[in-house]
Write a protein that holds these residues in place. Structure first.
Motif, PDB file in Angstrom:
ATOM      1  N   LEU A   1       0.833  -1.215   0.000  1.00  0.00           N
ATOM      2  CA  LEU A   1       0.000   0.000   0.000  1.00  0.00           C
ATOM      3  C   LEU A   1       0.865   1.261   0.000  1.00  0.00           C
ATOM      4  O   LEU A   1       0.582   2.221  -0.715  1.00  0.00           O
ATOM      5  CB  LEU A   1      -0.933   0.006   1.220  1.00  0.00           C
ATOM      6  CG  LEU A   1      -2.103  -0.974   1.184  1.00  0.00           C
ATOM      7  CD1 LEU A   1      -2.753  -1.087   2.562  1.00  0.00           C
ATOM      8  CD2 LEU A   1      -3.151  -0.539   0.154  1.00  0.00           C
ATOM      9  N   VAL A   2       1.924   1.227   0.800  1.00  0.00           N
ATOM     10  CA  VAL A   2       2.787   2.406   0.902  1.00  0.00           C
ATOM     11  C   VAL A   2       3.561   2.595  -0.404  1.00  0.00           C
ATOM     12  O   VAL A   2       3.674   3.721  -0.911  1.00  0.00           O
ATOM     13  CB  VAL A   2       3.726   2.285   2.131  1.00  0.00           C
ATOM     14  CG1 VAL A   2       4.788   3.387   2.121  1.00  0.00           C
ATOM     15  CG2 VAL A   2       2.916   2.358   3.420  1.00  0.00           C
ATOM     16  N   ASP A   3       4.060   1.492  -0.969  1.00  0.00           N
ATOM     17  CA  ASP A   3       4.799   1.591  -2.248  1.00  0.00           C
ATOM     18  C   ASP A   3       3.921   2.157  -3.359  1.00  0.00           C
ATOM     19  O   ASP A   3       4.348   2.971  -4.166  1.00  0.00           O
ATOM     20  CB  ASP A   3       5.308   0.207  -2.682  1.00  0.00           C
ATOM     21  CG  ASP A   3       6.517  -0.208  -1.869  1.00  0.00           C
ATOM     22  OD1 ASP A   3       7.039   0.644  -1.123  1.00  0.00           O
ATOM     23  OD2 ASP A   3       6.929  -1.387  -1.956  1.00  0.00           O
ATOM     24  N   GLN A   4       2.689   1.686  -3.392  1.00  0.00           N
ATOM     25  CA  GLN A   4       1.781   2.130  -4.464  1.00  0.00           C
ATOM     26  C   GLN A   4       1.202   3.517  -4.185  1.00  0.00           C
ATOM     27  O   GLN A   4       0.690   4.166  -5.091  1.00  0.00           O
ATOM     28  CB  GLN A   4       0.646   1.124  -4.642  1.00  0.00           C
ATOM     29  CG  GLN A   4       1.119  -0.197  -5.241  1.00  0.00           C
ATOM     30  CD  GLN A   4       0.031  -1.241  -5.313  1.00  0.00           C
ATOM     31  OE1 GLN A   4      -1.040  -1.066  -4.734  1.00  0.00           O
ATOM     32  NE2 GLN A   4       0.296  -2.331  -6.014  1.00  0.00           N
ATOM     33  N   GLY A   5       1.275   3.921  -2.930  1.00  0.00           N
ATOM     34  CA  GLY A   5       0.696   5.214  -2.541  1.00  0.00           C
ATOM     35  C   GLY A   5      -0.796   5.053  -2.273  1.00  0.00           C
ATOM     36  O   GLY A   5      -1.563   4.765  -3.193  1.00  0.00           O
ATOM     37  N   ILE A   6      -1.171   5.238  -1.011  1.00  0.00           N
ATOM     38  CA  ILE A   6      -2.588   5.025  -0.660  1.00  0.00           C
ATOM     39  C   ILE A   6      -3.435   6.191  -1.178  1.00  0.00           C
ATOM     40  O   ILE A   6      -3.086   7.346  -1.016  1.00  0.00           O
ATOM     41  CB  ILE A   6      -2.762   4.777   0.857  1.00  0.00           C
ATOM     42  CG1 ILE A   6      -4.204   4.420   1.197  1.00  0.00           C
ATOM     43  CG2 ILE A   6      -2.303   5.934   1.695  1.00  0.00           C
ATOM     44  CD1 ILE A   6      -4.338   3.136   1.928  1.00  0.00           C
ATOM     45  N   LYS A   7      -4.522   5.821  -1.836  1.00  0.00           N
ATOM     46  CA  LYS A   7      -5.405   6.846  -2.418  1.00  0.00           C
ATOM     47  C   LYS A   7      -6.736   6.869  -1.649  1.00  0.00           C
ATOM     48  O   LYS A   7      -7.184   5.817  -1.181  1.00  0.00           O
ATOM     49  CB  LYS A   7      -5.701   6.511  -3.893  1.00  0.00           C
ATOM     50  CG  LYS A   7      -4.439   6.461  -4.759  1.00  0.00           C
ATOM     51  CD  LYS A   7      -4.733   6.071  -6.182  1.00  0.00           C
ATOM     52  CE  LYS A   7      -4.942   4.593  -6.396  1.00  0.00           C
ATOM     53  NZ  LYS A   7      -3.758   3.736  -6.215  1.00  0.00           N
ATOM     54  N   GLN A   8      -7.329   8.048  -1.547  1.00  0.00           N
ATOM     55  CA  GLN A   8      -8.665   8.120  -0.953  1.00  0.00           C
ATOM     56  C   GLN A   8      -9.663   7.827  -2.080  1.00  0.00           C
ATOM     57  O   GLN A   8     -10.065   8.714  -2.823  1.00  0.00           O
ATOM     58  CB  GLN A   8      -8.907   9.493  -0.312  1.00  0.00           C
ATOM     59  CG  GLN A   8      -8.088   9.740   0.948  1.00  0.00           C
ATOM     60  CD  GLN A   8      -8.399   8.767   2.078  1.00  0.00           C
ATOM     61  OE1 GLN A   8      -9.550   8.435   2.345  1.00  0.00           O
ATOM     62  NE2 GLN A   8      -7.362   8.274   2.755  1.00  0.00           N
ATOM     63  N   GLU A   9      -9.995   6.555  -2.231  1.00  0.00           N
ATOM     64  CA  GLU A   9     -10.880   6.130  -3.329  1.00  0.00           C
ATOM     65  C   GLU A   9     -12.333   6.171  -2.886  1.00  0.00           C
ATOM     66  O   GLU A   9     -12.652   5.862  -1.734  1.00  0.00           O
ATOM     67  CB  GLU A   9     -10.568   4.678  -3.713  1.00  0.00           C
ATOM     68  CG  GLU A   9      -9.226   4.473  -4.363  1.00  0.00           C
ATOM     69  CD  GLU A   9      -8.946   2.987  -4.624  1.00  0.00           C
ATOM     70  OE1 GLU A   9      -9.584   2.128  -3.976  1.00  0.00           O
ATOM     71  OE2 GLU A   9      -8.096   2.704  -5.467  1.00  0.00           O
TER      72      GLU A   9
END
Lengths: 433, 159
Positions: free
Chosen positions: A328-336
């Motif tokens: 999640l951190v590598d991909q960057g957490i998004k507010q979806e």
């Protein structure tokens, strides 16, 4: 040896519900032996009928105070299956974290507060606290972490609120996830300190075996908790999840008000030991080390080892959560925003592994999005017949032991399954001084 | 360091009148502007031992719950754990997961109990399975809401 005695354990303490153990022995012969579950019919399916699909998840999260995340996820999967919702990979990862949080929460509660006192001969966690304070404090710390993880991912310690149809109403931030990872690393150290303590008293786990069938989810990708095919140690993989009733064949017995279940044999077992027996090769190496420490190998037919399988799963959940956080951190957490349903009507089946075993929710929704039919298959109900069959083999093997020991061994057997019976109310009955 | 005050509602909305603690909590939460800012509102549901850390994190805990004290339906009683006569028996005959009395006892042993724990118990009529509270509780609800709001206002204004 010829003797008369009775063991009547009503409302087995430290188990979430009403279960009675009834054993009558006359002239050394067993006259009656029953695992008797006395719960009122729960009518959950009836409560779901007529509800809009957005209400199904909040209602089912109240079925169980311990497995509220699991019920939520089974409910969401069933709803999304019915409505053609395809969740994002971020949602799937966060849901995996949610299920790990609940697994850890429930397992440490069962191991630390219910089983370890038995193994130390302490009677209860209260007595254990006086003599083994350090052990109890470790359990309390691990329990707190699992609670806080549930709170962070699901918005509450129990009865989650952030899990919604199509995703999450709010996602944790990157900072919060990094903080959680630090705590999980500390928890792993604590678990490795706790394991030898439990090992030191593991000799008090009864050495009893009875061959039975084990059922759970399985997957090529991972140690299956959130997704997978239904699988049996007897009959292999059953990919058509919508036909779950062919595997989980529920039936009624006269001495119990709860439903029982069977498949290839008279009974089967679900839960941590079933998952271990099906999928142990996919456990994280740290969890496999814990299993080896206790000489737990698949297939293990000793139901008392369910607790050790839970301990291994606890370590796995910590490690896998750390890996999921890294993703999640590598991909960057998004507010979806939650994914919207593609349609309103349909039938959907949601299956997940909850701490006590495989859980199914099956809903039919009409064109207005209201539930017209629901079916829930709860893990504990799937284990009742197996508990009964275990008792029928166990009692003749221990019948010459002192009555108190027989009683305790039977209680320990029930507690090993960690049953959730009438898990619904804490309603108090009090009188005042 | 402990947080100040928690109002915790307990109970199950799937067991009719057992929902009363949650219903009162929801009302207070909706009216939180009328209450001290130091109050956290927590839906404890049927969390049993999972309440351990929630209870232990606060100096003052006010619990809202359905309690059978053989009163008349909808009657509300304010009491402390020390006032309960049969608490020892309850510890071992709790209906499923250990109830909050067990949790409280464990917290005391761990030296983590809140300094002040007050229970507001409402006498239920019907705790069978179902999502609707009994008519009696339903009709008492506005009075109970007003009463509990005033009680908590007065108990927490100096905190």
């Amino acid at each position: 040896m010829s003797k008369d005695f009775s063991v009547h354990v009503e409302h087995v303490t430290r188990v979430e519900g009403h279960g009675n153990i009834i054993l009558d022995v006359k002239n050394g012969k067993i006259e009656k032996l029953q695992w008797n579950v006395v719960e009122a019919p729960r009518f959950f399916e009836a409560m779901l009928r007529g509800q809009h699909y957005n209400e199904l998840r909040p209602i089912t999260s109240r079925i169980c105070g311990i497995c509220s995340i699991g019920h939520s996820l089974a409910s969401l999967k069933a709803t999304e299956d019915a409505l053609g919702v395809k969740i994002t990979s971020q949602t799937a990862t966060l849901r995996r974290l949610a299920i790990h949080a609940e697994n850890m929460q429930s397992h440490i509660l069962h191991i630390g507060y219910l089983v370890v006192p038995d193994l130390f001969g302490a009677g209860s966690v209260f007595s254990l606290l006086g003599k083994h304070t350090d052990t109890v404090l470790k359990v309390v710390k691990l329990h707190r972490l699992a609670n806080e993880m549930s709170d962070l991912i699901c918005g509450r310690t129990i009865h989650p609120i952030r899990l919604v149809v199509g995703g999450f109403s709010l996602q944790p931030t990157e900072k919060q996830l990094i903080q959680l990872k630090k705590r999980l690393l500390e928890a792993q150290e604590l678990t490795m300190e706790l394991a030898p303590v439990i090992l030191s008293v593991a000799g008090n786990l009864p050495s009893f075996t009875r061959e039975t069938e084990y059922i759970g989810l399985t997957s090529d990708e991972e140690y299956s908790l959130y997704e997978g095919d239904i699988a049996s140690t007897d009959t292999g993989r059953h990919p058509n999840y919508r036909e779950y009733k062919e595997i989980m064949q529920e039936y009624i017995v006269p001495h119990s008000t709860a439903k029982y279940a069977k498949h290839a044999r008279e009974s089967y077992m679900v839960g941590a030991l079933a998952r271990f027996n099906l999928n142990s090769r996919q456990l994280h190496p740290v969890a496999q080390d814990i299993a080896s420490l206790f000489k737990l190998k698949a297939i293990n037919y000793n139901p008392f080892m369910n607790t050790i399988a839970q301990l291994a799963e606890f370590a796995h959940s910590i490690q896998d959560s750390i890996s999921l956080i890294d993703i999640l951190v590598d991909q960057g957490i998004k507010q979806e925003k939650p994914v919207k349903p593609a349609k309103k009507a349909g039938r959907g089946v949601g299956i997940v592994e909850v701490p006590r075993g495989i859980l199914v929710h099956d809903y039919t929704l009409n064109s207005q999005g209201y539930c017209t039919k629901a079916n829930c298959i709860i893990p504990t109900n799937q284990n009742h017949a197996n508990i009964q069959k275990d008792m029928e083999k166990l009692v003749p093997e221990i019948i010459n032991r002192p009555e108190k020991e027989i009683e305790l061994t039977l209680e320990m057997l029930v507690r090993a399954y960690d049953p959730c019976i009438s898990c619904s109310t804490h309603y108090l009955d009090v009188s005042f001084k | 360091m402990k947080k100040k005050i928690a109002v915790i509602g307990l109970g199950n909305p799937l067991r009719r009148d057992d929902a009363i603690g949650i219903l009162l909590l929801q009302y207070l939460s909706q009216n939180k502007k009328k209450l001290s800012k130091t109050i956290d509102f927590i839906d404890g549901g049927t969390s049993g031992l999972n309440l351990l850390h929630l209870l232990g994190d606060y100096e003052t805990v006010l619990l809202l719950d359905a309690v059978d004290f053989k009163g008349s339906t909808g009657e509300i009683k304010k009491f402390t754990v020390d006032e309960i006569k049969n608490q020892k028996i309850q510890l071992f005959l709790s209906t499923h997961e250990p109830d909050f009395l067990t949790v409280y006892a464990l917290l005391k042993e761990l030296d983590r109990a809140p300094t002040r724990l007050v229970i507001f118990g409402v006498q239920p009529k019907d705790i069978s399975y179902g999502t609707r509270v009994s008519q009696e509780i339903c009709s008492f609800l506005p009075t109970l809401q007003k009463q509990i709001l005033e009680e908590i206002q007065s108990m927490t204004k100096s905190l």
